[in-house]
Design a protein around this motif. Structure first.
Motif, PDB file in Angstrom:
ATOM      1  N   PHE A 192     -36.168 -59.336 -28.875  1.00  0.00           N
ATOM      2  CA  PHE A 192     -36.667 -58.242 -28.042  1.00  0.00           C
ATOM      3  C   PHE A 192     -35.668 -57.867 -26.946  1.00  0.00           C
ATOM      4  CE2 PHE A 192     -40.365 -60.684 -29.470  1.00  0.00           C
ATOM      5  CZ  PHE A 192     -41.053 -59.703 -30.141  1.00  0.00           C
ATOM      6  N   TYR A 206     -47.160 -53.867 -25.941  1.00  0.00           N
ATOM      7  CA  TYR A 206     -45.994 -53.385 -26.700  1.00  0.00           C
ATOM      8  C   TYR A 206     -46.426 -52.708 -27.997  1.00  0.00           C
ATOM      9  CZ  TYR A 206     -42.098 -53.965 -29.971  1.00  0.00           C
ATOM     10  OH  TYR A 206     -41.159 -53.771 -30.929  1.00  0.00           O
ATOM     11  N   TYR A 230     -38.880 -53.876 -19.145  1.00  0.00           N
ATOM     12  CA  TYR A 230     -38.565 -54.422 -20.450  1.00  0.00           C
ATOM     13  C   TYR A 230     -39.673 -55.390 -20.884  1.00  0.00           C
ATOM     14  CZ  TYR A 230     -33.856 -52.599 -20.078  1.00  0.00           C
ATOM     15  OH  TYR A 230     -32.786 -51.782 -19.973  1.00  0.00           O
ATOM     16  N   THR A 285     -35.990 -54.087 -25.759  1.00  0.00           N
ATOM     17  CA  THR A 285     -37.228 -53.360 -26.051  1.00  0.00           C
ATOM     18  C   THR A 285     -37.865 -52.906 -24.747  1.00  0.00           C
ATOM     19  OG1 THR A 285     -37.539 -54.825 -27.926  1.00  0.00           O
ATOM     20  CG2 THR A 285     -39.405 -53.478 -27.275  1.00  0.00           C
TER      21      THR A 285
END
Lengths: 102, 163
Positions: free
Chosen positions: B114, A51, A2, B117
């Motif tokens: 986030f 990201y 993550y 994510t």
């Protein structure tokens, strides 16, 4: 993996560094805490760059390199100032450096 | 659980403990050595994020140069190397509250933004691409950084010189 885990690790390092800046009296230890803060920013830049995709990952790395260069300059100047304080006052206790306190 | 997650967990645990030791230890030299652990952990995180060039630079510049500079600073300013009782001021409780509050706020904001994510690593960041980016897109900031380093070098010499 993550994205969150990298950002939370960086936030933790940042908060530990803030604690060190607030609590430490020794000037060299305050500079070390500032290094912790700058490193947490670097982790953030690289993680958020990854990201956003490959091109932005490269940009994040470039900015981290700039931060590292500025950190090196900051430590050099900071330690020179600390040495000057030590030479003038025979101590680097920041609670005694209160010349400009009103 | 993948190998990268295990590596991240180990690195994060070592970094968290070492960072707390940097700001709480009673021995200045130990603080510098724990700082080495934190910086090495950051280099490991960079490798996990596929930023190999940055990891090498981190080890060279931070562990190789900046920590040595810190050790010189410690040796030049504090003759008794050992446990010192007076490294913290008397605002430890307030500092801890402020730091924990900040961590709570930051953690909540990050979770909000986030929370789920995923991060997928597609390619390893090539050093050649980093160099091309520095010398094409970011050439002006690069030159500014060069002048900054020169100014810092001259300034440090001028400040620390005995006259």
């Amino acid at each position: 993996m993550y994205l969150m885990q990298f950002l939370v690790l960086a936030a933790f390092l940042f908060c530990v560094g803030v604690y060190g800046v607030l609590v430490r009296k020794n000037a060299v230890l305050v500079l070390m805490s500032i290094e912790l803060i700058l490193n947490s920013v670097n982790i953030n830049l690289v993680a958020l760059g990854v990201y956003r995709g490959y091109d932005q990952a490269i940009v994040g790395q470039v900015f981290s390199l700039f931060v590292i260069a500025v950190a090196a300059a900051e430590v050099g100047i900071g330690l020179a100032i600390v040495l000057l304080i030590y030479r003038n006052r025979a101590s680097i206790d920041l609670s005694e450096v209160d010349l400009m306190k009103g | 659980m993948s190998g990268a997650n295990v590596a991240f967990g180990v690195l994060a645990a070592v970094m968290a403990v070492s960072a707390i030791r940097v700001v709480t230890t009673k021995n200045v030299v130990h603080a510098a050595l724990y700082l080495v652990l934190v910086l090495a952990g950051v280099a490991g995180i960079f490798i996990l994020l596929a930023a190999e060039f940055l990891a090498i630079v981190q080890i060279l510049v931070y562990i190789g140069a900046i920590v040595v500079l810190f050790l010189f600073g410690i040796m030049l300013t504090r003759a008794p190397i050992g446990r010192a009782p007076d490294l913290d001021n008397d605002q430890r409780a307030i500092g801890a509250v402020v730091a924990m509050f900040l961590f709570g706020v930051l953690g909540w904001i990050l979770y909000d933004g986030f929370g789920d994510t995923q991060l997928q690593l597609r390619d390893v960041g090539r050093s050649g691409d980093v160099g091309a980016s520095i010398f094409s897109t970011f050439v002006v900031p690069f030159e500014v950084i060069s002048v900054l380093l020169l100014a810092a070098l001259v300034g440090a010499v001028v400040i620390a010189r005995r006259d």
